[in-house]
Each structure stands twice: as C-alpha cells, then as structure tokens.
Scaffold this motif. Sequence first.
Motif: not given
Length: 347
Positions: A270-286
């Motif tokens: 896994f790559k762990i990202l801050d915050g509970e993201l809901t959209e594909k674009e949010e994940v890409i930017h993170a």
Amino acid sequence: MPIFKIHDKKITAIEHTSFQEQGLQERRDLQALLKSNIGVIAPDTLVVAEEFGGWEDSNRSIDLLCIDKDANLVVIELKRTEDGGHMELQAIRYAAMISTLTFEKLIEIYDRYLRKQDCDLDAMGSVLSFLEWTEPKEEQFGQEVKIVLASADFSKEVTTAVIWLNDFGLDIRCVRMRPYADGNQLLIEVQTVIPLPEIADHQIQIREKRQEVQEARRRPKFNIIVARKSYENLSKRHMMLHLVSEIISTGKTPEAVRDAVPKADRTKLFKILDGELTEKEEVIHALERKEPRQDPRRYFHEKGEFFCFNGNTYVLSNQWGTETLPAAQAIQDAFPDLEITIDEIEH
C-alpha cells in the motif's frame, strides 16, 4: 518500372539493367562502394568490420558489420541478384552469432578493421565519438541486433519471410538497389521496400500491439474465492486487487492485510495517503504531491479500488511480478476463516 530523364525537352526512359550485365561483383564492387558510403542503405551507422567471421565450425562471414547511433549491432547482407537468394536466413544466423558481443570485443574487431584499411584512427575514440559517449557504457551496448538486406530485388519468399519475422519482434529492413544504364553512366535507385517508409511508424505500432497481446496471453491467469465470492481469469495484478478488496470488505483492516505479507513487500503493498479521499482525482493529486513523488499509474486509483480507514487512504500497488504468489499465499494463510483459494489457470 524505368526511370525517366528530361533531355532536349523530351522525356526518355532509362532502361533497367542488372549488376551482372554491368560486370559488378558483390564483394569487389558493391561491398567496396557501400562500406565507404554506408549511409546510402543504412543511415546513421558506422561500419566496424568487413567479411566478419571466424566462428568455430563455420566459414561464413557477415558482409558488413555495423553499429547504429543507439549502440545496436547491425548486420548488413548484400546480393547483386534479382531475388535476394536466401539472404534473410543467412542474416538471422549471423545476428544470433553476434548477439553476445561485448563492447570491449567490438572495439577489438573495429581496431583490426581499421588496421586492414591502413587507417590510423583510434578505435575506442572513434566509436565513442560516433555514439556521443564520453566513456564506454556496456549496459547500453548491443540491446538489439538489427538486419539490413540490400539486393537488386527480392523474391516474394524473402519479403513474406521478413514481414512475418518483423511481426515477431525482429528488426529487418529490405533495401532495393536497382541499377539503370544511361549510356556509359550507371545509375542506382535505392529504395527501402520493407518497411515502407510512409507506413513504417504505423507498422511498428501494430507490431508492438500484437506483441503486447501475445505476451498477455502467455501471462498466468488466476481464479480466486474469498468468503465464497469468486473471480475468474484474473491477471496477477487484478488477482491481488480482488483478493485484498474482498478481505477488507469482510471487515479486516488494511493494516492486517499489510502485516500478513512478507516484510519485504509490506511497504510496497500500500501507499498510505493522508485523509479519507473519495474521488479518483484526489488520489492522483495526493500521490503526485507525496514525497518522494509517486506515479499514479503504478497504483489502483479508480473509484472503488482504494480503501479508507482511520483517517487515511490506502492505495494498492499494481506492480506485481515474481513476488505475487508468495505474497498472495501469505495473505491466504493469515485469514483461514475466509476460506480463500487461489488457483493458477493452465494455458
């Protein structure tokens, strides 16, 4: 088809002739001319040997051995005939024989060639200058062996074989050298007939796509069952995606899945990202903002493919190779209550 010339306001055909009729020999004439003007049939190449051979149990030799600007080896075979004989078979044998040449060995070969030509150039310096290298780069040398067949013409047998071989990843070009006689003057029309220049890029794209499809067919496929939910005919990466997704959907945590795999794979899973993201674009930017920057293409990031837990978002890697089965087996063993089965499908 004849070549036409305009003279005294007239268009006159220059008739096709043959190298035999003109008394030109392959080695003495054509080869001698081309080794000093190799760009005529093979632009951006450097001749490093002529009549190169010396293989054990073989008295055959390569007409001209070259390298190109990408440090690939190039086998050039010449024929003065109208059908090309069996030159494609000869060239393939030669390509196989030289495929293991090292950069150091190539410099030795080129040095011998220069001395035979009574040329006082430094072999190493000349090759490095041609390649625009400041020092030898063995790891970049000889990644491919390319073939150039040059003949007065080619039979359908030769062209059909070359097209078929190119479809399987070889790089073979057929260059036609057609002679014409205009009085005492001999003209030569030089034309690449395979691949056709106007569709060469398209042919390469088709070949690469076909190779991708063939490679995909050879890759292993899997059937899995997790908590009585089944998936069939999955690639390695999608097997891991569905395995992990279904385990988490039963209430297991991403941390529990991560801790199940061998230690060497835990940071990769896994790559762990801050915050509970809901959209594909949010994940890409993170992923792109993360230090160091992560390439989103290396992770499953479509909606429904990532997991949120305790204020973080877990993005699963899609880069799975030889370590896939050990990791999947470890996950299977860690959750016996889910009755996981993983079966590789035989092709």
